[in-house]
Scaffold this motif. Structure first.
Motif, mmCIF file in Angstrom:
data_model
loop_
_atom_site.group_PDB
_atom_site.id
_atom_site.type_symbol
_atom_site.label_atom_id
_atom_site.label_comp_id
_atom_site.label_asym_id
_atom_site.label_seq_id
_atom_site.Cartn_x
_atom_site.Cartn_y
_atom_site.Cartn_z
ATOM 1 N N PRO A 152 0.816 -1.228 0.000
ATOM 2 C CA PRO A 152 0.000 0.000 0.000
ATOM 3 C C PRO A 152 0.847 1.274 0.000
ATOM 4 O O PRO A 152 0.479 2.267 -0.632
ATOM 5 C CB PRO A 152 -0.838 -0.123 1.282
ATOM 6 N N THR A 153 1.987 1.230 0.689
ATOM 7 C CA THR A 153 2.856 2.409 0.706
ATOM 8 C C THR A 153 3.407 2.694 -0.689
ATOM 9 O O THR A 153 3.419 3.842 -1.154
ATOM 10 C CB THR A 153 4.015 2.205 1.697
ATOM 11 N N THR A 154 3.854 1.632 -1.379
ATOM 12 C CA THR A 154 4.412 1.801 -2.725
ATOM 13 C C THR A 154 3.360 2.305 -3.696
ATOM 14 O O THR A 154 3.607 3.238 -4.475
ATOM 15 C CB THR A 154 4.994 0.470 -3.229
ATOM 16 N N LEU A 155 2.171 1.712 -3.674
ATOM 17 C CA LEU A 155 1.121 2.131 -4.602
ATOM 18 C C LEU A 155 0.650 3.554 -4.297
ATOM 19 O O LEU A 155 0.280 4.297 -5.210
ATOM 20 C CB LEU A 155 -0.036 1.146 -4.568
ATOM 21 N N ALA A 156 0.665 3.931 -3.029
ATOM 22 C CA ALA A 156 0.305 5.308 -2.678
ATOM 23 C C ALA A 156 1.358 6.284 -3.217
ATOM 24 O O ALA A 156 1.021 7.353 -3.746
ATOM 25 C CB ALA A 156 0.168 5.452 -1.170
ATOM 26 N N ASP A 157 2.637 5.916 -3.082
ATOM 27 C CA ASP A 157 3.699 6.762 -3.639
ATOM 28 C C ASP A 157 3.562 6.869 -5.160
ATOM 29 O O ASP A 157 3.703 7.957 -5.739
ATOM 30 C CB ASP A 157 5.073 6.181 -3.287
ATOM 31 N N LEU A 158 3.301 5.750 -5.804
ATOM 32 C CA LEU A 158 3.167 5.762 -7.256
ATOM 33 C C LEU A 158 1.956 6.577 -7.698
ATOM 34 O O LEU A 158 1.976 7.214 -8.755
ATOM 35 C CB LEU A 158 3.087 4.338 -7.788
ATOM 36 N N SER A 159 0.902 6.548 -6.900
ATOM 37 C CA SER A 159 -0.285 7.330 -7.269
ATOM 38 C C SER A 159 0.038 8.823 -7.292
ATOM 39 O O SER A 159 -0.494 9.572 -8.115
ATOM 40 C CB SER A 159 -1.446 7.046 -6.308
ATOM 41 N N ARG A 160 0.932 9.253 -6.405
ATOM 42 C CA ARG A 160 1.329 10.663 -6.409
ATOM 43 C C ARG A 160 2.130 10.985 -7.668
ATOM 44 O O ARG A 160 1.982 12.078 -8.242
ATOM 45 C CB ARG A 160 2.116 10.982 -5.140
ATOM 46 N N ALA A 161 2.970 10.039 -8.087
ATOM 47 C CA ALA A 161 3.699 10.244 -9.345
ATOM 48 C C ALA A 161 2.730 10.264 -10.529
ATOM 49 O O ALA A 161 2.863 11.098 -11.442
ATOM 50 C CB ALA A 161 4.735 9.138 -9.529
ATOM 51 N N GLN A 162 1.749 9.367 -10.507
ATOM 52 C CA GLN A 162 0.773 9.304 -11.604
ATOM 53 C C GLN A 162 -0.006 10.610 -11.740
ATOM 54 O O GLN A 162 -0.329 11.045 -12.855
ATOM 55 C CB GLN A 162 -0.180 8.132 -11.388
ATOM 56 N N LYS A 163 -0.342 11.234 -10.618
ATOM 57 C CA LYS A 163 -1.056 12.517 -10.671
ATOM 58 C C LYS A 163 -0.213 13.587 -11.371
ATOM 59 O O LYS A 163 -0.750 14.481 -12.037
ATOM 60 C CB LYS A 163 -1.441 12.968 -9.262
ATOM 61 N N GLU A 164 1.119 13.491 -11.217
ATOM 62 C CA GLU A 164 2.005 14.470 -11.844
ATOM 63 C C GLU A 164 1.992 14.359 -13.368
ATOM 64 O O GLU A 164 2.145 15.354 -14.070
ATOM 65 C CB GLU A 164 3.434 14.304 -11.320
ATOM 66 N N TRP A 165 1.857 13.131 -13.885
ATOM 67 C CA TRP A 165 1.877 12.998 -15.353
ATOM 68 C C TRP A 165 0.488 12.848 -15.967
ATOM 69 O O TRP A 165 0.350 12.613 -17.153
ATOM 70 C CB TRP A 165 2.813 11.882 -15.795
ATOM 71 N N GLU A 166 -0.555 13.027 -15.185
ATOM 72 C CA GLU A 166 -1.923 12.976 -15.725
ATOM 73 C C GLU A 166 -2.150 13.961 -16.875
ATOM 74 O O GLU A 166 -2.887 13.656 -17.812
ATOM 75 C CB GLU A 166 -2.950 13.228 -14.623
ATOM 76 N N PRO A 167 -1.547 15.173 -16.855
ATOM 77 C CA PRO A 167 -1.789 16.111 -17.958
ATOM 78 C C PRO A 167 -1.228 15.652 -19.302
ATOM 79 O O PRO A 167 -1.600 16.220 -20.334
ATOM 80 C CB PRO A 167 -1.090 17.395 -17.479
ATOM 81 N N LEU A 168 -0.342 14.671 -19.322
ATOM 82 C CA LEU A 168 0.208 14.205 -20.597
ATOM 83 C C LEU A 168 -0.878 13.538 -21.436
ATOM 84 O O LEU A 168 -1.813 12.945 -20.885
ATOM 85 C CB LEU A 168 1.342 13.199 -20.351
ATOM 86 N N PRO A 169 -0.770 13.586 -22.747
ATOM 87 C CA PRO A 169 -1.717 12.851 -23.591
ATOM 88 C C PRO A 169 -1.692 11.360 -23.246
ATOM 89 O O PRO A 169 -0.632 10.808 -22.914
ATOM 90 C CB PRO A 169 -1.194 13.094 -25.011
ATOM 91 N N GLU A 170 -2.832 10.705 -23.330
ATOM 92 C CA GLU A 170 -2.918 9.298 -22.938
ATOM 93 C C GLU A 170 -1.909 8.446 -23.680
ATOM 94 O O GLU A 170 -1.316 7.517 -23.118
ATOM 95 C CB GLU A 170 -4.337 8.781 -23.180
ATOM 96 N N ALA A 171 -1.691 8.740 -24.954
ATOM 97 C CA ALA A 171 -0.778 7.930 -25.755
ATOM 98 C C ALA A 171 0.668 8.062 -25.291
ATOM 99 O O ALA A 171 1.501 7.217 -25.625
ATOM 100 C CB ALA A 171 -0.874 8.337 -27.227
ATOM 101 N N GLN A 172 0.958 9.094 -24.527
ATOM 102 C CA GLN A 172 2.322 9.362 -24.073
ATOM 103 C C GLN A 172 2.496 9.059 -22.586
ATOM 104 O O GLN A 172 3.623 8.956 -22.092
ATOM 105 C CB GLN A 172 2.645 10.841 -24.344
ATOM 106 N N ARG A 173 1.395 8.904 -21.879
ATOM 107 C CA ARG A 173 1.421 8.809 -20.423
ATOM 108 C C ARG A 173 2.071 7.503 -19.942
ATOM 109 O O ARG A 173 1.724 6.424 -20.420
ATOM 110 C CB ARG A 173 -0.021 8.880 -19.912
ATOM 111 N N PRO A 174 3.003 7.562 -18.995
ATOM 112 C CA PRO A 174 3.579 6.336 -18.439
ATOM 113 C C PRO A 174 2.506 5.496 -17.737
ATOM 114 O O PRO A 174 1.445 6.004 -17.354
ATOM 115 C CB PRO A 174 4.618 6.843 -17.438
ATOM 116 N N ARG A 175 2.826 4.222 -17.547
ATOM 117 C CA ARG A 175 1.886 3.300 -16.919
ATOM 118 C C ARG A 175 2.489 2.713 -15.647
ATOM 119 O O ARG A 175 3.704 2.620 -15.507
ATOM 120 C CB ARG A 175 1.538 2.158 -17.871
ATOM 121 N N VAL A 176 1.603 2.302 -14.758
ATOM 122 C CA VAL A 176 1.991 1.530 -13.575
ATOM 123 C C VAL A 176 1.256 0.200 -13.653
ATOM 124 O O VAL A 176 0.035 0.169 -13.841
ATOM 125 C CB VAL A 176 1.631 2.272 -12.265
#
Length: 214
Positions: A86-110
């Motif tokens: 849960p700690t790792t996924l919570a940390d990753l969710s914060r990173a995911q919020k940072e790249w949300e503005p990128l176009p979907e085709a370019q957005r990194p995945r977890v």
């Protein structure tokens, strides 16, 4: 005055110099310098993954081609994990919020891969992953397939018994806490070691996509 021999030497030297400049400009366009990264450690050469087939939370298969086109962070875990997952996924969710503005085709995945298929159904892992971030992919497989997949990423996991006298299903699973980094061709390209820094991870992944820094 220059004699004929000197003139020929000068012309050849000038042509060679112009050719060097042109080649530097050309190859500079073709291969931009690698970005400076703080959290992601890239390998000198990415390596191809052997074939694999995992079952995604929506019931479809996850095969190598499904991961093409995006930078992907892969994390092994399980939904009964009391702390690291849960700690790792919570940390990753914060990173995911940072790249949300990128176009979907370019957005990194977890990609969250459960290594506890005995207790983690596809539905369960889908709900668990989505609790942290709606874009997190979730998959699992039988133990032999999971072992092969983990080994290909240089990750490990092992079932460990619970406390003496506890129910049979009270076991835990020891697993790697590192994140595997896959490039847009689905190759093992690097790793992220803990402790995780969500801002640094986000900045690195955004840089790897080639998007402008935010």
């Amino acid at each position: 005055m220059f004699n004929r021999s000197v003139l020929i030497v000068l012309v050849v030297a000038l042509a060679a110099g112009l050719g060097l400049v042109a080649s530097q400009q050309w190859f500079g366009r073709e291969s931009a310098p690698a970005p400076e990264l703080a959290a992601v450690r890239l390998f000198p050469q990415p390596r191809e993954l052997p074939p694999f087939a995992l079952q995604q939370s929506d019931g479809t298969q996850l095969v190598p081609g499904e991961l093409h086109g995006h930078w992907t962070l892969v994390f092994l875990g399980f939904t009964h994990c009391p702390d690291v997952c849960p700690t790792t996924l919570a940390d990753l969710s914060r990173a995911q919020k940072e790249w949300e503005p990128l176009p979907e085709a370019q957005r990194p995945r977890v990609l969250f891969v459960s290594v506890d298929p005995e207790r983690d159904s596809p539905d369960r892992i889908g709900e668990y992953a989505a609790f942290f971030h709606r874009d997190t992919l979730a998959a699992t497989a039988d133990i032999p397939a999971l072992e092969d997949f983990a080994r290909s990423l240089s990750l490990v996991f092992m079932k460990a018994p619970g406390p003496e006298g506890a129910p049979a299903d009270a076991y835990t699973i020891d697993h790697s806490a590192a994140l595997a980094v896959l490039d847009p061709e689905g190759r093992m390209a690097g790793v992220v070691q803990g402790p995780l820094d969500p801002a640094a991870i986000a900045a690195d992944l955004i840089a790897l996509t080639g998007a402008p820094a935010r």
